[in-house]
Structure formats: C-alpha cells, structure tokens
Design an enzyme around this catalytic site. Sequence first.
Site: not given
Length: 241
Positions: A9, A14, A150, A11, A137
Amino acid sequence: MKRNALIMGASGDIGSACAYELAAAGFSLYLHYFKNQERISQLQRDLTERYPNQDFFMVSLDMKNLDAVPQFCQQLFALDTIVFAQGGSWYGLVSQMPQASMAELWQVHLETPVLLLQHLEKKLAQASLGRVIFIGSLYGEVGSGLEAYYAAVKSAQVGFVKSYAQEVATLGITANVVAPGAVQTHLLNQFSSEELGALQKELPLLRLARPEEIAYFVGVCAAEKASYLTGSVLNVNGGWH
Ligand SMILES: NC(=O)c1ccc[n+]([C@@H]2O[C@H](COP(=O)([O-])OP(=O)(O)OC[C@H]3O[C@@H](n4cnc5c(N)ncnc54)[C@H](OP(=O)(O)O)[C@@H]3O)[C@@H](O)[C@H]2O)c1
C-alpha cells in the site's frame, strides 16, 4: 547495516508517508501498489532523487488474488521489514453489506498479509532483525457503527499480531500494530466536508492526523533499537477514543 523493507500500500497516503519515513532512515524499499501506478512511479522517482544510494523497486499485487502471492514473493530478495499499509473500508449497514465486500476486506487486511508472511518469514528470520508492522485502526478496539466488518478485520489484525509476535520472537522478528484514529487520506474521500467537519469537532486536537504523524511510529517500530517492542498496539489517535 543495510535495511530493506516491503511497504504494502505504498501508493496510498499512509503507505507513501511510511516510504518517506523509512527511506530517510536509510532503508531500500519495495513499493507495493495495486492500481495507482502513476503515484508509485512518482514516489519511486522522488525517492531515487533524494536517496541515490538506496534502491526503490515498484511491485504490484491485487491482494484479493490469493493465488498470486507466491509469484509476487519471488520478486523479493533481501528483506527485513514489512509494513502493511494497504486496504480500504466498506461503509453502510451490516444488513446491506454484500458478501463479496466482506471477503475483500478479510483478504486484503488479513488473509493475504498472513500468506505473505508465510512466504517471507524465512527472509525476515535470516536478517539479523525482522520487523512486521500493521497499520490497524482505533475502530479495531472501539468498533464503529456503519463500518462493523472493517472494525472486525482491524480487531483481527490485533489478535493475529499479538499471537504471531509470540511465535516468531525467538527468530528475532517483532510484530506490532500502529493504530491511527482519523487520518487525512484518500480513504476519507467518501465523506462530505460537512461530515469531516463534524468529526473534527469531536477530536481532542480538533483536526485529523497527517499521514506522516502515523508514519513516524512505523519508523519507531522498524528501528533496530526497538528490539523489545513486540505484540504491541501503538495507539496514535490524538486522544480520540
Ligand atoms: N485514513 C484513515 O483515517 C485511517 C484510519 C485508521 C486506519 N487506516 C488504515 O490505514 C491503511 C492505509 O489507508 P490510507 O488511509 O492510506 O488509504 P489510501 O490512501 O486509500 O490507500 C489505500 C492503499 O491500499 C491499496 N489497496 C486497495 N485495495 C487493494 C487491493 N485489493 N490489493 C492491494 N492493495 C490495495 C491501494 O492501492 P492503489 O491505490 O495502488 O490501488 C493504496 O495503496 C489501511 O489499512 C486503513 O485501514 C486509515
């Protein structure tokens, strides 16, 4: 000592902040992307210009495609650190959530990262230090109505990391979660400016985190000196609970 990290990730907002943080600390990087080739190419060019003595490679994988993991791993050579900074959310009521979206969240946030670790653990163990860092998270701890699945996969990341840290401790590998609250990234594009304004009013610091404020703690977890930090969740949420 020469350090090498894979950033899944990279791209994303974060992930790219993590790339800048680790590159500044002397790492060579595998920069993973899924669709955003333009952004990763730009990141690679910029990092190469700033740090000409380090290597920056682009690698691509759709993390819904579990079968592609072995081939993806074949492109990776020396590696001591993996940062999992990929993935999105799904917003809506559980009663309306398509099963395919559940599968996607599970695969991208947990199943594929675990498959990657199965393939790459030997490399991490061969390096004299290994670091595994998940971007979790706050919702994994406190839950979130309208983002229940999620929140569930973010909780699962914590359960996995706490357990995996115990399994690999004697291999010199640490595993930790950096758990942000709300960060100013593309992930929040689905919300209107009114909704984001209302959210910010709830936050003790009255603002969202900047991606680099999360990446700083990824750098802390990756540091050679962080050898006794494992199985931990670093809550980087600006006091939001
Ligand atoms: N923003 C927040 O408020 C916040 C808060 C807490 C936790 N987080 C967590 O932080 C991490 C990064 O989020 P972000 O805010 O930086 O989001 P972002 O800017 O939207 O980045 C998402 C990243 O995930 C990659 N990705 C999406 N679907 C993928 C797939 N099927 N296979 C492989 N890669 C895929 C994207 O790749 P491409 O762009 O190349 O397609 C991109 O690199 C996520 O795990 C998120 O849950 C974010």
